[in-house]
Write a protein that holds these residues in place. Structure first.
Motif, PDB file in Angstrom:
ATOM      1  N   PHE A  80       0.827  -1.237   0.033  1.00 42.03           N
ATOM      2  CA  PHE A  80      -0.021   0.013   0.017  1.00 42.03           C
ATOM      3  C   PHE A  80       0.746   1.090  -0.040  1.00 42.03           C
ATOM      4  O   PHE A  80       2.163   1.158   0.233  1.00 42.03           O
ATOM      5  CB  PHE A  80      -0.861   0.007   1.159  1.00 42.03           C
ATOM      6  CG  PHE A  80      -0.408  -0.042   2.650  1.00 42.03           C
ATOM      7  CD1 PHE A  80       0.328   0.644   3.268  1.00 42.03           C
ATOM      8  CD2 PHE A  80      -0.267  -1.432   3.117  1.00 42.03           C
ATOM      9  CE1 PHE A  80       0.765   0.714   4.486  1.00 42.03           C
ATOM     10  CE2 PHE A  80       0.213  -1.811   4.172  1.00 42.03           C
ATOM     11  CZ  PHE A  80       0.802  -0.596   4.919  1.00 42.03           C
ATOM     12  N   ASP A  81       0.207   2.412  -0.582  1.00 40.20           N
ATOM     13  CA  ASP A  81       1.015   3.658  -0.679  1.00 40.20           C
ATOM     14  C   ASP A  81       1.028   4.338   0.818  1.00 40.20           C
ATOM     15  O   ASP A  81       0.251   4.126   1.626  1.00 40.20           O
ATOM     16  CB  ASP A  81       0.295   4.506  -1.492  1.00 40.20           C
ATOM     17  CG  ASP A  81       0.477   4.054  -2.904  1.00 40.20           C
ATOM     18  OD1 ASP A  81       1.628   3.360  -3.169  1.00 40.20           O
ATOM     19  OD2 ASP A  81      -0.273   4.155  -3.670  1.00 40.20           O
ATOM     20  N   GLU A  82       1.993   5.229   0.968  1.00 41.25           N
ATOM     21  CA  GLU A  82       1.941   5.983   2.311  1.00 41.25           C
ATOM     22  C   GLU A  82       0.961   7.098   1.848  1.00 41.25           C
ATOM     23  O   GLU A  82       1.316   7.941   0.967  1.00 41.25           O
ATOM     24  CB  GLU A  82       3.331   6.455   2.501  1.00 41.25           C
ATOM     25  CG  GLU A  82       3.565   7.474   3.924  1.00 41.25           C
ATOM     26  CD  GLU A  82       4.705   7.782   4.290  1.00 41.25           C
ATOM     27  OE1 GLU A  82       5.161   7.683   5.439  1.00 41.25           O
ATOM     28  OE2 GLU A  82       5.251   8.680   3.218  1.00 41.25           O
ATOM     29  N   VAL A  83       0.016   7.373   2.943  1.00 38.06           N
ATOM     30  CA  VAL A  83      -1.016   8.406   2.800  1.00 38.06           C
ATOM     31  C   VAL A  83      -1.001   9.265   4.092  1.00 38.06           C
ATOM     32  O   VAL A  83      -1.217   8.812   5.175  1.00 38.06           O
ATOM     33  CB  VAL A  83      -2.109   7.986   2.477  1.00 38.06           C
ATOM     34  CG1 VAL A  83      -3.380   9.089   2.472  1.00 38.06           C
ATOM     35  CG2 VAL A  83      -2.280   7.357   1.349  1.00 38.06           C
ATOM     36  N   LEU A  84      -0.628  10.479   4.075  1.00 38.60           N
ATOM     37  CA  LEU A  84      -0.251  11.141   5.267  1.00 38.60           C
ATOM     38  C   LEU A  84      -1.435  12.273   5.636  1.00 38.60           C
ATOM     39  O   LEU A  84      -2.234  12.804   4.865  1.00 38.60           O
ATOM     40  CB  LEU A  84       0.902  12.049   5.258  1.00 38.60           C
ATOM     41  CG  LEU A  84       2.236  11.227   4.814  1.00 38.60           C
ATOM     42  CD1 LEU A  84       3.372  12.324   4.587  1.00 38.60           C
ATOM     43  CD2 LEU A  84       2.610  10.304   5.914  1.00 38.60           C
ATOM     44  N   THR A  85      -1.500  12.330   7.059  1.00 36.70           N
ATOM     45  CA  THR A  85      -2.521  13.219   7.573  1.00 36.70           C
ATOM     46  C   THR A  85      -1.889  13.470   9.027  1.00 36.70           C
ATOM     47  O   THR A  85      -1.508  12.459   9.671  1.00 36.70           O
ATOM     48  CB  THR A  85      -4.026  12.714   7.468  1.00 36.70           C
ATOM     49  OG1 THR A  85      -5.089  13.823   7.605  1.00 36.70           O
ATOM     50  CG2 THR A  85      -4.422  11.770   8.378  1.00 36.70           C
ATOM     51  N   PRO A  86      -2.496  14.612   9.543  1.00 35.62           N
ATOM     52  CA  PRO A  86      -2.243  14.814  11.192  1.00 35.62           C
ATOM     53  C   PRO A  86      -3.096  13.969  11.876  1.00 35.62           C
ATOM     54  O   PRO A  86      -4.362  13.840  11.801  1.00 35.62           O
ATOM     55  CB  PRO A  86      -2.383  16.120  11.313  1.00 35.62           C
ATOM     56  CG  PRO A  86      -2.323  16.830   9.942  1.00 35.62           C
ATOM     57  CD  PRO A  86      -2.842  15.900   9.105  1.00 35.62           C
ATOM     58  N   VAL A  87      -2.356  13.390  13.098  1.00 36.62           N
ATOM     59  CA  VAL A  87      -3.286  12.570  14.068  1.00 36.62           C
ATOM     60  C   VAL A  87      -2.866  13.056  15.274  1.00 36.62           C
ATOM     61  O   VAL A  87      -1.656  13.404  15.608  1.00 36.62           O
ATOM     62  CB  VAL A  87      -3.011  11.146  14.035  1.00 36.62           C
ATOM     63  CG1 VAL A  87      -3.763  10.538  12.680  1.00 36.62           C
ATOM     64  CG2 VAL A  87      -1.856  10.736  14.153  1.00 36.62           C
ATOM     65  N   CYS A  88      -3.647  12.978  16.414  1.00 38.93           N
ATOM     66  CA  CYS A  88      -3.381  13.211  17.670  1.00 38.93           C
ATOM     67  C   CYS A  88      -4.589  12.803  18.730  1.00 38.93           C
ATOM     68  O   CYS A  88      -5.445  12.076  18.354  1.00 38.93           O
ATOM     69  CB  CYS A  88      -3.524  14.848  18.050  1.00 38.93           C
ATOM     70  SG  CYS A  88      -5.219  15.424  17.942  1.00 38.93           S
ATOM     71  N   ALA A  89      -4.181  12.656  20.185  1.00 43.15           N
ATOM     72  CA  ALA A  89      -5.151  12.206  20.847  1.00 43.15           C
ATOM     73  C   ALA A  89      -6.500  12.972  21.044  1.00 43.15           C
ATOM     74  O   ALA A  89      -6.429  14.032  20.686  1.00 43.15           O
ATOM     75  CB  ALA A  89      -4.469  12.093  22.340  1.00 43.15           C
ATOM     76  N   PRO A  90      -7.527  12.203  21.148  1.00 37.80           N
ATOM     77  CA  PRO A  90      -8.854  12.993  20.927  1.00 37.80           C
ATOM     78  C   PRO A  90      -9.044  14.093  22.013  1.00 37.80           C
ATOM     79  O   PRO A  90      -9.498  14.962  21.477  1.00 37.80           O
ATOM     80  CB  PRO A  90      -9.967  11.915  21.403  1.00 37.80           C
ATOM     81  CG  PRO A  90      -9.189  10.561  21.053  1.00 37.80           C
ATOM     82  CD  PRO A  90      -7.903  10.748  21.242  1.00 37.80           C
ATOM     83  N   GLU A  91      -8.405  14.036  23.337  1.00 37.16           N
ATOM     84  CA  GLU A  91      -8.554  14.979  24.188  1.00 37.16           C
ATOM     85  C   GLU A  91      -7.680  16.181  23.786  1.00 37.16           C
ATOM     86  O   GLU A  91      -7.874  17.269  24.505  1.00 37.16           O
ATOM     87  CB  GLU A  91      -8.051  14.481  25.693  1.00 37.16           C
ATOM     88  CG  GLU A  91      -6.754  14.212  25.674  1.00 37.16           C
ATOM     89  CD  GLU A  91      -6.594  12.614  25.317  1.00 37.16           C
ATOM     90  OE1 GLU A  91      -5.517  12.064  25.861  1.00 37.16           O
ATOM     91  OE2 GLU A  91      -7.483  11.763  24.738  1.00 37.16           O
ATOM     92  N   LEU A  92      -6.839  15.930  23.004  1.00 36.19           N
ATOM     93  CA  LEU A  92      -6.021  17.288  22.494  1.00 36.19           C
ATOM     94  C   LEU A  92      -6.474  18.287  21.440  1.00 36.19           C
ATOM     95  O   LEU A  92      -6.360  19.341  21.334  1.00 36.19           O
ATOM     96  CB  LEU A  92      -4.664  16.504  21.949  1.00 36.19           C
ATOM     97  CG  LEU A  92      -3.591  17.580  21.714  1.00 36.19           C
ATOM     98  CD1 LEU A  92      -3.058  18.208  23.334  1.00 36.19           C
ATOM     99  CD2 LEU A  92      -2.189  17.058  20.721  1.00 36.19           C
TER     100      LEU A  92
END
Length: 308
Positions: free
Chosen positions: A159-171
């Motif tokens: 599979f290809d690398e597909v990027l997006t920002p992620v963080c903890a829900p509470e942040l």
């Protein structure tokens, strides 16, 4: 009689002898230039003679260094043949995997082991994104980057690398009725899985941003460390949606932005064409292809939003 140097140090010597440059050798080995330099200096001190001369444009092998190259290459090849024979008799598939892909690979391999106890797969994590089957004792490897073009390899695109920002829900506190923009990242700690920040800059560039929206930053040597830190609420990282699909589903992390950007890199399963792959390896490759197909077809695993 002096004890023999470690195989890791001798392997470093062979890579430096091939590249004749500490920086390029460090890139190949996925370690720092300083670590390579220290290993070579330690090996020279152990042997009692110089292996390289330092020149303005790089390195050159000394007479003593040049004499070592062919015998060491032959020795590594013989070790590889012996271990390959032992591995074939043991029935264990030895698979090298970069640490960043372990989030995707390991749960699936454990499930496979439970379903197929006759198919034993031993996964070894490595910070390296490549593999050298001539020097490393693996039956197959998952590699990351551009499409492998080495002759003599069977290559399966996963599979290809597909990027997006992620963080903890509470942040993340979304603004009501307002779509998020990179301006919402101002003041937050950005977690960088690469020292050059290229993943963040690529994603931000797709939004039309030329720089980083926050001066707060922490850098990591691997994507896995950055994602683990994001889960602890320490900041916002850029992540590959395919690798963290289980974490997103379980809401250990969230992806606040709809934009996904393909980096151009991908994950591949590779193994030598010769000797012919064992039946176990063929079955493993077929099974992994099926798992990857499911990941590619998962909603959100492809690019969306603006094109980059």
């Amino acid at each position: 009689m002096k004890p023999l140097p470690s195989l890791d140090v001798l392997r470093t010597f062979l890579v430096v002898a091939q590249k004749l440059n500490f920086t390029r050798a460090a890139d190949t080995l996925n370690v720092t230039q300083g670590a390579v330099s220290r290993q070579i200096a330690g090996l020279e001190a152990h042997l009692g003679y110089a292996l390289f001369t330092r020149q303005a444009r790089g390195l050159a092998l000394t007479h003593h260094g040049a004499l070592l190259v062919a015998p060491l290459q032959q020795a590594f090849a013989q070790i590889g043949d012996a271990l390959a024979k032992g591995g074939a008799q043991s029935g264990i598939l030895r698979v090298k995997c970069p640490t960043c892909a372990m989030r995707w690979v390991l749960p699936r391999v454990i499930r496979l082991q439970n379903e197929r106890p006759d198919l034993v797969v031993e996964v070894t994590a490595s910070v390296s994104h490549g593999v050298d089957f001539g020097a490393e004792q693996f039956d197959a490897a998952i590699v990351f980057g551009d499409a492998p073009s080495l002759k003599g390899l069977t290559v399966h695109h996963l599979f290809d690398e597909v990027l997006t920002p992620v963080c903890a829900p509470e942040l993340w506190k979304p603004r009501k009725s307002v779509a998020p923009t990179p301006d919402d990242l101002a003041g937050k700690t950005l977690l960088h899985p690469t020292r050059d920040r290229r993943d963040w800059l690529l994603w931000l560039g797709a939004y039309g941003y030329a720089g980083l929206p926050s001066t707060k930053a922490q850098h990591f040597d691997t994507l896995d460390l950055a994602i683990s830190s994001a889960m602890q609420g320490l900041g916002v990282t850029i992540g590959d949606v395919s690798l963290i699909e289980e974490d997103l589903r379980a809401r250990r992390v969230i992806a606040p932005f709809p934009l996904r950007v393909a980096s151009g890199a991908a994950y591949y399963l590779v193994y030598p064409e010769r000797p012919a792959p064992s039946q176990a390896l063929q079955q493993f490759a077929q099974w992994l292809d099926g798992e990857a197909r499911t990941t590619r077809e998962t909603p959100g695993s492809q690019t969306s939003g603006r094109e980059h």
